[in-house]
Scaffold this motif. Sequence first.
Motif, mmCIF file in Angstrom:
data_model
loop_
_atom_site.group_PDB
_atom_site.id
_atom_site.type_symbol
_atom_site.label_atom_id
_atom_site.label_comp_id
_atom_site.label_asym_id
_atom_site.label_seq_id
_atom_site.Cartn_x
_atom_site.Cartn_y
_atom_site.Cartn_z
ATOM 1 N N ASN A 57 -7.695 -1.927 -2.261
ATOM 2 C CA ASN A 57 -7.519 -0.935 -1.220
ATOM 3 C C ASN A 57 -7.628 -1.630 0.137
ATOM 4 O O ASN A 57 -8.550 -2.411 0.371
ATOM 5 C CB ASN A 57 -8.607 0.119 -1.390
ATOM 6 C CG ASN A 57 -8.522 1.232 -0.399
ATOM 7 O OD1 ASN A 57 -8.142 1.038 0.744
ATOM 8 N ND2 ASN A 57 -8.898 2.410 -0.829
ATOM 9 N N LEU A 58 -6.728 -1.348 1.033
ATOM 10 C CA LEU A 58 -6.722 -1.985 2.356
ATOM 11 C C LEU A 58 -7.995 -1.679 3.128
ATOM 12 O O LEU A 58 -8.561 -2.557 3.779
ATOM 13 C CB LEU A 58 -5.497 -1.528 3.151
ATOM 14 C CG LEU A 58 -5.394 -2.065 4.575
ATOM 15 C CD1 LEU A 58 -5.298 -3.586 4.560
ATOM 16 C CD2 LEU A 58 -4.213 -1.463 5.292
ATOM 17 N N VAL A 59 -8.489 -0.451 3.014
ATOM 18 C CA VAL A 59 -9.713 -0.083 3.733
ATOM 19 C C VAL A 59 -10.897 -0.870 3.197
ATOM 20 O O VAL A 59 -11.718 -1.389 3.961
ATOM 21 C CB VAL A 59 -9.963 1.441 3.643
ATOM 22 C CG1 VAL A 59 -11.302 1.811 4.238
ATOM 23 C CG2 VAL A 59 -8.839 2.206 4.313
ATOM 24 N N THR A 60 -11.001 -0.979 1.868
ATOM 25 C CA THR A 60 -12.093 -1.749 1.267
ATOM 26 C C THR A 60 -12.041 -3.196 1.719
ATOM 27 O O THR A 60 -13.056 -3.792 2.063
ATOM 28 C CB THR A 60 -12.016 -1.672 -0.267
ATOM 29 O OG1 THR A 60 -12.044 -0.304 -0.658
ATOM 30 C CG2 THR A 60 -13.157 -2.415 -0.917
ATOM 31 N N TRP A 61 -10.848 -3.775 1.704
ATOM 32 C CA TRP A 61 -10.689 -5.158 2.150
ATOM 33 C C TRP A 61 -11.125 -5.316 3.604
ATOM 34 O O TRP A 61 -11.859 -6.240 3.948
ATOM 35 C CB TRP A 61 -9.224 -5.584 1.988
ATOM 36 C CG TRP A 61 -8.952 -6.950 2.514
ATOM 37 C CD1 TRP A 61 -9.120 -8.133 1.867
ATOM 38 C CD2 TRP A 61 -8.474 -7.281 3.823
ATOM 39 N NE1 TRP A 61 -8.776 -9.173 2.683
ATOM 40 C CE2 TRP A 61 -8.374 -8.680 3.889
ATOM 41 C CE3 TRP A 61 -8.123 -6.523 4.936
ATOM 42 C CZ2 TRP A 61 -7.936 -9.336 5.030
ATOM 43 C CZ3 TRP A 61 -7.690 -7.183 6.066
ATOM 44 C CH2 TRP A 61 -7.587 -8.575 6.108
ATOM 45 N N ALA A 62 -10.685 -4.398 4.463
ATOM 46 C CA ALA A 62 -11.027 -4.487 5.884
ATOM 47 C C ALA A 62 -12.529 -4.354 6.109
ATOM 48 O O ALA A 62 -13.123 -5.094 6.896
ATOM 49 C CB ALA A 62 -10.273 -3.409 6.671
ATOM 50 N N VAL A 63 -13.158 -3.419 5.399
ATOM 51 C CA VAL A 63 -14.611 -3.239 5.535
ATOM 52 C C VAL A 63 -15.341 -4.503 5.106
ATOM 53 O O VAL A 63 -16.274 -4.958 5.775
ATOM 54 C CB VAL A 63 -15.084 -2.012 4.718
ATOM 55 C CG1 VAL A 63 -16.595 -1.987 4.583
ATOM 56 C CG2 VAL A 63 -14.584 -0.730 5.350
ATOM 57 N N ASP A 64 -14.916 -5.094 3.997
ATOM 58 C CA ASP A 64 -15.557 -6.325 3.535
ATOM 59 C C ASP A 64 -15.393 -7.463 4.525
ATOM 60 O O ASP A 64 -16.316 -8.251 4.737
ATOM 61 C CB ASP A 64 -14.992 -6.738 2.179
ATOM 62 C CG ASP A 64 -15.454 -5.839 1.061
ATOM 63 O OD1 ASP A 64 -16.438 -5.093 1.256
ATOM 64 O OD2 ASP A 64 -14.828 -5.876 -0.017
#
Length: 94
Positions: A57-64
């Motif tokens: 997920n793009l959001v998960t990647w960005a948060v990480d």
Amino acid sequence: MQILCRSFVIACLTVSDRSARGERPDATGPRVAGRLRELGHDADVRVVPDELARPGNLVTWAVDRVRATPWFGDERMQWLKAVVFTAMDDYRAA
């Protein structure tokens, strides 16, 4: 004083296409599980094929990625998530 001990199973997971297809025996998993059993633990061995990773997920990647930056860190990320999720809950309730 009573000491409680929780029981759990330690999983020895081997990721190998050839072992999963039966082309090559898994030597490592059973050896590690055997040693764990010698030490008194309950161990289970599983062999699974290697799979291509799905894009996350793009959001998960960005948060990480943001959490990993030294100037932002985990504590600020937890604060930001609390603010965002509270705002989302308020919006949905309205």
